[in-house]
Structure formats: structure tokens, C-alpha cells
Design a protein around this motif. Sequence first.
Motif, PDB file in Angstrom:
ATOM      1  N   CYS A  58       0.802  -1.225   0.000  1.00 21.51           N
ATOM      2  CA  CYS A  58       0.000   0.000   0.000  1.00 21.51           C
ATOM      3  C   CYS A  58       0.841   1.284   0.000  1.00 21.51           C
ATOM      4  CB  CYS A  58      -0.934   0.003   1.201  1.00 21.51           C
ATOM      5  SG  CYS A  58      -0.085  -0.129   2.788  1.00 21.51           S
ATOM      6  N   GLU A  60       3.603   3.734  -1.685  1.00 19.88           N
ATOM      7  CA  GLU A  60       4.273   4.045  -2.950  1.00 19.88           C
ATOM      8  C   GLU A  60       5.605   4.737  -2.718  1.00 19.88           C
ATOM      9  OE1 GLU A  60       3.112   5.657  -7.291  1.00 19.88           O
ATOM     10  OE2 GLU A  60       2.080   6.619  -5.623  1.00 19.88           O
ATOM     11  N   ASN A  61       5.653   5.636  -1.719  1.00 22.83           N
ATOM     12  CA  ASN A  61       6.855   6.424  -1.506  1.00 22.83           C
ATOM     13  C   ASN A  61       6.986   6.804  -0.035  1.00 22.83           C
ATOM     14  OD1 ASN A  61       9.169   7.859  -2.386  1.00 22.83           O
ATOM     15  ND2 ASN A  61       8.007   9.764  -2.386  1.00 22.83           N
ATOM     16  N   SER A  81       3.373   8.092   1.183  1.00 22.59           N
ATOM     17  CA  SER A  81       2.331   8.223   0.156  1.00 22.59           C
ATOM     18  C   SER A  81       1.813   6.831  -0.163  1.00 22.59           C
ATOM     19  CB  SER A  81       2.899   8.843  -1.123  1.00 22.59           C
ATOM     20  OG  SER A  81       3.488  10.084  -0.855  1.00 22.59           O
ATOM     21  N   THR A  82       0.487   6.699  -0.244  1.00 24.99           N
ATOM     22  CA  THR A  82      -0.101   5.402  -0.569  1.00 24.99           C
ATOM     23  C   THR A  82      -0.207   5.250  -2.079  1.00 24.99           C
ATOM     24  OG1 THR A  82      -2.369   6.243  -0.451  1.00 24.99           O
ATOM     25  CG2 THR A  82      -1.416   5.335   1.577  1.00 24.99           C
ATOM     26  N   LYS A  83      -0.422   3.994  -2.508  1.00 23.77           N
ATOM     27  CA  LYS A  83      -0.574   3.749  -3.941  1.00 23.77           C
ATOM     28  C   LYS A  83      -1.895   3.042  -4.210  1.00 23.77           C
ATOM     29  CE  LYS A  83       2.566  -0.231  -3.901  1.00 23.77           C
ATOM     30  NZ  LYS A  83       3.777  -0.759  -4.511  1.00 23.77           N
ATOM     31  N   ALA A  88      -5.432   7.861  -3.021  1.00 22.62           N
ATOM     32  CA  ALA A  88      -4.125   8.452  -2.726  1.00 22.62           C
ATOM     33  C   ALA A  88      -4.228   9.222  -1.412  1.00 22.62           C
ATOM     34  CB  ALA A  88      -3.691   9.358  -3.864  1.00 22.62           C
TER      35      ALA A  88
END
Length: 108
Positions: A58, A60-61, A81-83, A88
Motif C-alpha cells: 500500500c 508508494e513512496n 504516500s499510498t498507492k 491516494a
Amino acid sequence: MSEARDEFCRAIDAGNVMVAKATLAGVVSADESMYTDTDPNFGNATKHLVDWLMQCRCIENVEFSSGIMKSLPPLKMLTLSTKPPGPARIFHLKLRLGPHMEVHSFEG
């Protein structure tokens, strides 16, 4: 550890920040590489936590804040940050850098 990753992502997907925070706190306190560090800024421990987070389906960054927050004990902030497929979202994770690294807060 993959079970903890799944639990963390289920909490993120459901918007349950308290469960996500508790899961992160459990991971940090259970993993010696995240809990202790000879670096006073906990650079190695933080890197191990970021590596763990980046393996979560879940996330992303993960971005580090520059420096530390001057408090007693000092705090380090990470921005997650979620993906997709979930919405988002941005979360702020503050880590307490006392005798051991601990999760101070998780908000988003």
C-alpha cells in the motif's frame, strides 16, 4: 513480518490510523535493527524502517524530513504516500529518537 505488512495495509485501506500506528509500533519494537542504533540520529534504524515500509503493497513512496525536530527527545518525520488501488493519501510518521527509536505519532 509479511503478516504485519498485511495488517498495516488493511488498516491503511480501511482508514484506521490507530491500528496502522499500533502495527508500526509493534514492528519497530520487535525488530532490533529498527529499535536501536549507534547513530544518534538513528539513520540506520530509520533506513530499515523505510525498507520495511517500501515492501508494503500500500506504500508508494517514503520521504525523510531534512534533519530532526528539536525536542526532548528529538523527533524525525517521514512522509508516506499510498498507492492504488486505494485512494491516494499522505501520512506523517513521527519517530521519537530517545534511548530507542519509537513511533511517536502517525497521522493522515
